[in-house]
Structure formats: structure tokens, C-alpha cells
Design an enzyme around this catalytic site. Structure first.
Site, PDB file in Angstrom:
ATOM      1  N   CYS A 103       0.782  -1.242   0.000  1.00  0.00           N
ATOM      2  CA  CYS A 103       0.000   0.000   0.000  1.00  0.00           C
ATOM      3  C   CYS A 103       0.810   1.287   0.000  1.00  0.00           C
ATOM      4  O   CYS A 103       0.782   2.052  -0.972  1.00  0.00           O
ATOM      5  CB  CYS A 103      -0.933   0.003   1.213  1.00  0.00           C
ATOM      6  N   HIS A 171      -2.439   7.416   4.097  1.00  0.00           N
ATOM      7  CA  HIS A 171      -1.349   6.485   4.435  1.00  0.00           C
ATOM      8  C   HIS A 171       0.028   7.020   4.064  1.00  0.00           C
ATOM      9  O   HIS A 171       0.980   6.256   3.988  1.00  0.00           O
ATOM     10  CB  HIS A 171      -1.608   5.131   3.756  1.00  0.00           C
TER      11      HIS A 171
END
Length: 503
Positions: A103, A171
């Protein structure tokens, strides 16, 4: 764990819960709109933007596998009718790649336009993942977020007069508000949600009614924001938390897939999450048509990396999330712009670092004063010309432990990947593993499953790609781990590998 919900209920139950949030959204847009120059405003039509500055919607699904959309499927168990319809209206890149196999590093490549060695985000920290006795090398330290001096894609578009909204998973630091976004819903340094049903317990989002589904909610918020942004160019970044674990979906939708014969609970939940995501992509496309924005809006649909291997959903490509085989890196990619982009399949190898320079070109925006490793593909998008062959690179000087042993289809069952680098050059792919200075060479035109290692049989090709990969590492300043780990135990490493293989 999964509360019942429905799309229709979530569409109309937000009115009370979202009033304050929409007020903040509208205020954010009003402030960003002040930056638009008078000549840009003069170019606007009543329904949208001028062709000189199209709206941009970038939908990035979390952990969606290349084979997990209908137009790429080898099975009919998963249902993505809205994405399949979009595929018929888009340029479909069948050799599209994420900038990394998990990710945070992939999103860092996308938002910075730079390969991993330039920003130092290689994994989701720490870089010392897995049993220390099985790690031969001390991995390179990992950075947790983009540094403030990195000019993000959002910041570059904002400088060109775009309103920018973030709806979902960030993130890449504590807050996307500080990295180019006027509006932020649910974005933070947190890499996943533990609750797809409200109360969400996520930063930067107000809880909705109990049982409200997060993917529905994010879509409702981005739709309302885009309606408010009408009349000036906007960049809507929609990085859904779906279909990342935990696998949670409305019970009625999960039951539908059990009835189709998917008996595993995780797989049925995953299929239901894919369907819910697809329905919400459909809601966004429907809104664009209803508001007269479709012809003025570029819509990008992709994934941040490959998905987890699931037995119910076969795939012709090897491995999954976290691996530098095709299953971890290859992603679906659709780009739609009615009247400008002709629907077709395109076989050009592309990587998500390309979004940055390409979108700046299509938006008539100035390139920032920083290195961009991606290529401007605007001429490819518009069908004007093909690009010259270029090489794609990945660097992963860290460890990522196994997710599901043999099902991961990795080099060995203890790690999804050990430290290494990879290059795709034409139809050839070379992977270099650092621990034992090993190389694997694959001809993707004949071996998309990466089963036949040609490193010994094609020494001239291996030498060519080895030289290119080494030159790229030197040019980007890529750190290669060389320090031995004193805790490593070769005997235990082999013993644990044998145990997993024995299963």
C-alpha cells in the site's frame, strides 16, 4: 462482525449526519475557488470546465487484484458490471503496474511521481518483518510518509487552479490537508479501517447512522463535493479503503455469493466487497452524466497493488499483494474521457508514476521543480502516438512476511518477498534477490505465470537486464542491504521452509 446494510439505505440516511461535514466541504471549495484566475473562469461553460482543464477523478481501490474485475476475469463468480461498462468506454491498459507491491510505497510513487529510492517509502513499517532467524540481511530503514519537501500531484494541480478533495485512505503522513488537498474525508496516516460499518473509529470522518457502510459513505461525500465544485476544475482523489481486510460487507450481499457456491467465508465477503465497490463506482459515473460533467471529466480506475491470493478466484498471474511477481504488481487500469479518449485496449507497459506528468499535461499545469520518474502518457491516452519502449523498475530492500504460505506463490513460503529489485524491459522481466545474489528471468509474452526461469538459458538477455537494473539503482541512489543479520540461522531458515512445504 458484519452489520446489515443496503446501498439505497446509505444513500438517503446521510442527510442528518453529514450536514456539518458538507458545510466544511463547501467552505473548503469556496476558499480554493478563489485561487482560480479570471481568465480560467471566463473559459467555463455552465455545465463544467473547459477542455483546457478537465476535471479529474482518480479512483484507487485498495488491494484489488488484476483478475478481480469482470473484464479480466477467468471466472464469473465476481460481479463488476459498472466497471465492465466503464471498460467499454475507456482505454484499457492490460500491462499496467503499481509502483510497489503493497500500500504505502505504491501510493508514494503515485503521489510523488518518483520511484521508491527517491522518497524512501518501501513498505508499511517496519522493514524488519518476519522471523529474524530467517532474515539473512539487515534491511534498509523505511520512511513512514512523504517528506514535506516532496511536491505531491495534488499540490501541483492546486497550483494550476484545481480544487482538490481527498476521500478515503491516505497512508502517506498524518494529514493530506498539508499535502495539497482542500478537503479531506477519512484520510490520515492509518493504513486500514477496522470497521467498515459505522461507527468507523477513523480519524477525519464523522460517524454516520449505525450500520452505514464506509464505501457508500465515502461515495456520497465525494458526489456532494463534486456537485459543489461544479464550474471550476476539480481533482477528486477517491482511494477507497475497500477491498482491504478486514473483509466485511452487507450480509445480504455476502449471502448472494454463498448462494453462488463460494463457501469460504472470507471469499464470500471479498466478493461482496468487490460488488459494493463496483456499485459505488457506478454511482459516481451516474452523477457525472446527471450533472452534465461526463464530457469534461477524466475518470481513472485502478488499484494500488495486487490482491491477496484467494482459491475461489483463479488468476493466470503468479502470487499476490507483497510479491514482485506479476500478481503483486500488475493492476487493472481504465482511463475514460468521453469524446477525447477512444475506447480500446492498449498494450503499453505503464506504471502509476506516469499519472503525475500525464495529468499535469492534460490539465495544462506546470511541472514542479523536482525529478519525475514517470512518463507523460497524454499522447497515448489521446491515441495520438505510441511511446518509445522504456523500462520499468521496482526496488524493495526490505522484508515482507508470508500471508498464507504456499498460497502466496512466492519464492519461498516464509516471505511474500525477500529484499530485491526488478525490471520489466519489453516483454522481459528480471528479478534480483539480494540475499544470495540470485536472478530470475521471465519472458512474459510466453510465460505470464512466471514459472519458467530462463536466467541460465538466456545469459545474454540476463546480462543486458542485469546491467540496466544496476545502472538504474546507481542513478536513483538505491540503497542495497549488505550487512549480515547476526540473528540469522541458515539451518532454522531451511527447517521452517521445509515445514511449510510439507503442509
Amino acid at each position: 462482525m458484519c452489520a446489515p446494510s443496503s446501498l439505497a439505505a446509505s444513500d438517503y440516511s446521510l442527510i442528518g449526519a453529514v450536514k456539518l461535514h458538507l458545510l466544511i466541504v463547501l467552505l473548503g471549495f469556496a476558499l480554493s475557488g478563489c485561487a482560480a484566475s479570471s481568465d480560467r473562469l471566463a473559459d467555463r461553460s455552465s455545465g463544467g470546465t473547459s477542455a483546457a482543464q478537465p476535471n479529474i477523478i482518480m479512483i484507487v481501490v485498495d488491494d484489488l487484484g488484476w483478475s478481480d474485475v469482470g473484464y479480466n476475469q477467468t471466472t464469473d463468480l465476481l460481479e463488476t458490471p459498472n466497471i465492465d461498462a466503464m471498460a467499454q468506454q475507456s482505454v484499457r491498459f492490460d500491462n499496467a503496474y503499481a509502483g510497489a507491491a503493497n500500500c504505502a510505497p505504491s501510493r508514494a510513487v503515485l503521489m510523488s511521481g518518483q520511484y521508491g529510492p527517491r522518497h524512501g517509502i518501501y513498505t508499511v513499517s517496519p522493514s524488519t518483518r518476519g522471523d529474524s532467524r530467517t532474515r539473512k540481511l539487515i534491511p534498509i530503514a523505511n520512511k513512514r510518509g512523504l517528506q514535506p519537501n516532496v511536491i505531491t500531484l495534488a499540490e501541483a494541480l492546486k497550483d494550476a487552479g484545481y480544487a482538490s478533495g481527498h476521500f478515503g485512505k491516505w497512508h502517506l503522513g498524518d494529514d493530506p490537508d498539508t499535502q495539497g488537498f482542500d478537503v479531506n474525508v477519512a484520510g490520515s496516516g492509518q493504513g486500514m479501517t477496522f470497521h467498515y460499518f459505522s461507527p468507523y473509529r477513523l480519524p477525519n470522518i464523522e460517524d454516520g447512522p449505525n450500520g452505514e457502510y464506509l464505501t457508500n459513505r465515502l461515495t456520497s461525500d465525494v458526489i456532494e463535493w463534486m456537485k459543489s465544485a461544479k464550474g471550476a476544475p476539480f481533482f477528486a482523489y477517491v482511494p477507497y479503503y475497500s477491498v482491504h481486510t478486514p473483509l466485511q460487507a452487507p450480509e445480504a450481499t455476502v449471502q448472494k455469493y454463498r448462494d453462488k457456491g463460494i463457501l469460504g467465508g472470507k471469499q464470500a465477503n471479498y466478493a461482496a466487497m468487490v460488488e459494493m465497490m463496483d456499485k459505488n463506482v457506478g454511482r459516481i459515473l451516474t452523477m457525472l452524466e446527471a450533472e452534465g460533467l461526463a464530457d469534461d471529466t477524466i475518470v481513472i480506475f485502478t488499484s494500488d497493488n495486487g490482491g491477496y491470493r484467494m482459491p475461489s478466484f483463479p488468476s493466470p498471474i503468479r502470487a499476490g499483494k507483497g510479491s514482485y511477481y506479476e500478481g503483486g504488481l500488475r493492476v487493472p487500469l481504465l482511463v475514460r474521457w468521453p469524446g477525447k479518449i477512444a475506447p480500446r485496449a492498449d498494450h503499453t507497459p505503464v506504471i502509476n508514476a506516469d499519472f503525475y506528468p500525464t495529468l499535469l499535461s492534460l490539465a495544462n499545469a506546470k511541472r514542479p521543480d523536482q525529478v519525475l520518474d514517470g512518463m507523460d502518457l497524454s499522447s497515448v491516452f489521446l491515441g495520438k502516438k505510441k511511446i518509445e519502449t522504456r523500462d520499468l523498475f521496482w526496488h524493495f530492500p526490505v522484508y515482507l512476511q508470508a500471508h498464507n504460505g504456499l498460497a502466496d506463490q512466492a519464492q519461498d513460503p516464509l516471505f511474500r518477498t525477500r529484499p530485491g529489485s526488478a525490471i520489466r524491459s519489453g516483454d522481459w522481466k528480471l528479478i534480483h534477490y539480494f540475499e544470495r545474489d540470485e536472478y530470475e528471468l521471465y519472458d512474459l509474452s510466453n510465460d505470464i505465470s512466471e514459472r519458467d526461469n530462463l536466467a541460465i538459458r538466456r545469459p545474454e538477455k540476463m546480462s543486458e537486464l542485469k546491467r540496466k537494473l544496476g545502472a538504474w539503482r546507481q542513478e536513483t541512489g538505491a540503497d542495497v542491504p549488505t550487512q549480515l543479520n547476526p540473528e540469522y540461522d541458515a539451518a532454522i531458515n531451511q527447517q521452517l521452509i521445509a515445514q511449510q512445504l510439507g503442509k
